[in-house]
Design a protein around this motif. Structure first.
Motif, short mmCIF file in Angstrom:
data_model
loop_
_atom_site.label_atom_id
_atom_site.label_comp_id
_atom_site.label_asym_id
_atom_site.label_seq_id
_atom_site.Cartn_x
_atom_site.Cartn_y
_atom_site.Cartn_z
N ASP A 154 13.19 -13.33 3.68
CA ASP A 154 14.38 -13.11 2.23
C ASP A 154 14.81 -14.93 3.10
N LYS A 155 14.96 -15.84 2.25
CA LYS A 155 15.69 -16.96 2.32
C LYS A 155 17.24 -16.94 3.44
N ASN A 156 17.55 -16.59 3.40
CA ASN A 156 19.03 -16.15 3.88
C ASN A 156 19.22 -15.73 5.04
N ASN A 157 17.66 -14.63 5.54
CA ASN A 157 18.11 -15.05 7.05
C ASN A 157 16.62 -14.16 7.82
N ASN A 158 15.87 -15.59 6.64
CA ASN A 158 14.44 -15.38 7.67
C ASN A 158 13.42 -14.50 7.79
N LEU A 159 14.21 -12.99 7.32
CA LEU A 159 13.26 -11.59 7.41
C LEU A 159 12.55 -11.07 6.61
N PRO A 160 12.16 -10.20 6.96
CA PRO A 160 10.97 -9.90 5.39
C PRO A 160 11.55 -8.81 4.61
N PHE A 161 11.00 -8.66 3.67
CA PHE A 161 11.96 -7.74 2.88
C PHE A 161 10.56 -6.83 2.20
N ASN A 162 10.07 -5.95 1.37
CA ASN A 162 8.88 -5.03 1.19
C ASN A 162 9.50 -4.09 0.39
N LEU A 163 8.35 -3.75 -0.96
CA LEU A 163 8.05 -3.20 -2.28
C LEU A 163 7.66 -1.87 -2.24
N ALA A 164 7.76 -1.08 -2.12
CA ALA A 164 7.52 0.75 -1.73
C ALA A 164 7.07 0.51 -3.03
N ILE A 165 5.67 1.44 -2.79
CA ILE A 165 4.66 2.21 -4.89
C ILE A 165 4.68 3.01 -3.44
N ASP A 166 4.74 4.15 -4.91
CA ASP A 166 4.52 5.81 -5.25
C ASP A 166 3.73 6.21 -6.18
N GLY A 167 2.82 7.11 -5.72
CA GLY A 167 1.92 8.01 -6.45
C GLY A 167 2.85 9.20 -6.85
N GLU A 168 1.50 9.03 -8.41
CA GLU A 168 1.36 11.42 -8.24
C GLU A 168 0.43 12.06 -7.47
N ILE A 169 1.66 13.09 -7.05
CA ILE A 169 1.08 13.62 -5.73
C ILE A 169 -0.54 14.16 -5.92
N TYR A 170 -1.23 14.31 -5.19
CA TYR A 170 -2.88 14.80 -5.62
C TYR A 170 -3.61 12.90 -6.46
N LYS A 171 -2.84 11.71 -6.61
CA LYS A 171 -3.58 10.48 -7.04
C LYS A 171 -3.09 9.92 -6.25
N ASP A 172 -4.15 9.96 -4.32
CA ASP A 172 -3.61 8.55 -3.20
C ASP A 172 -4.75 7.77 -4.06
N CYS A 173 -5.98 7.76 -5.09
CA CYS A 173 -6.41 6.89 -4.58
C CYS A 173 -6.46 6.23 -6.16
N LYS A 174 -5.84 6.57 -7.04
CA LYS A 174 -4.81 5.46 -7.94
C LYS A 174 -3.44 4.78 -7.68
N MET A 175 -3.51 5.18 -6.88
CA MET A 175 -1.95 5.08 -5.66
C MET A 175 -2.44 3.67 -5.07
N LEU A 176 -3.87 4.04 -4.71
CA LEU A 176 -3.70 2.72 -3.56
C LEU A 176 -5.09 1.91 -4.36
N SER A 177 -5.72 1.86 -5.89
CA SER A 177 -5.50 0.52 -6.49
C SER A 177 -4.77 0.21 -6.54
N HIS A 178 -3.59 0.57 -7.39
CA HIS A 178 -2.40 -0.04 -7.99
C HIS A 178 -2.34 -0.82 -6.71
N ALA A 179 -1.50 -0.17 -5.57
CA ALA A 179 -1.70 -1.39 -4.71
C ALA A 179 -1.94 -2.79 -4.06
N LEU A 180 -3.70 -2.12 -4.46
CA LEU A 180 -4.72 -3.37 -4.18
C LEU A 180 -4.41 -4.46 -5.31
N PHE A 181 -4.44 -4.01 -6.27
CA PHE A 181 -3.81 -5.28 -7.19
C PHE A 181 -2.92 -5.50 -7.08
N ILE A 182 -2.11 -5.20 -7.12
CA ILE A 182 -0.50 -5.80 -7.24
C ILE A 182 -0.78 -6.69 -5.89
N GLU A 183 -1.21 -6.02 -4.33
CA GLU A 183 -1.03 -7.08 -3.54
C GLU A 183 -2.29 -8.69 -3.77
#
Length: 192
Positions: A154-183
């Protein structure tokens, strides 16, 4: 990059219930799970002149204030007169939340949202609280895999802000793959 973003409609009233539902269920479970920490067989024993005094001293001096408050509130929620009023209703609300997020996950591969209402507030500065302050707790209630990624500063206070990513239940690998792509995309944009 051949990615389609789908905007979802938000049930703000339901999302505002997340914090209360979490507290009722988590505190009740805490009270039940920690009921044996009385200094007799489990927990730190602080010896008194009688069994009752040992019990009271072990609970008041041997357990921190936060745990004590969770145990007291949890015991209150689980009392016979209060179980239906609080605990059973909280479990029903958890089902509504689970159904809500299940429907969100049916419409897309992952659910992306801000991890909080704003970047971290400066010490001593006030801010307007919002259901977004507790939005991450939804995964604790529903069982959906979830993670947060640093999105920027945040340019106003020089502090970080985050993005949350949730996946479908029991689809952890799929969510992690998408998160890696976004990263990787976010890192690529920083390097350009």
């Amino acid at each position: 990059m051949n990615i389609e973003l789908v905007k979802i409609s938000i049930n703000e009233k339901l999302l505002q219930a997340i914090d209360t539902v979490y507290k009722v269920i988590a505190f009740s479970e805490s009270s039940s799970n920690l009921a044996n920490l009385v200094g007799v067989e489990f927990g730190n024993r602080i010896t008194g002149n009688s069994w009752e005094e040992t019990f009271n001293l072990s609970r008041t001096e041997g357990i921190g204030k936060m745990v004590q408050s969770r145990m007291i509130l949890g015991s209150y929620f689980l009392e016979d007169n209060n179980q239906i009023k609080y605990f059973v209703k909280a479990k029903k609300m958890r089902r509504y939340l689970s159904d809500y997020f299940t429907n969100v996950h049916k419409s897309a591969d992952i659910f992306i949202y801000p991890a909080s209402n704003m970047s971290a507030p400066l010490i001593g500065k006030s801010y307007e609280p919002s259901y977004m302050d507790y939005i991450l707790t939804n995964s604790n209630l529903t069982g959906n895999p979830s993670l947060t990624l640093k999105l920027g500063i945040d340019k106003n206070n020089n502090l970080p802000f985050n993005l949350a990513i949730d996946g479908e239940i029991y689809k952890d690998c799929k969510m992690l793959s998408h998160a890696l792509f976004i990263e990787r995309v976010l890192e690529g944009e920083k390097n350009e």
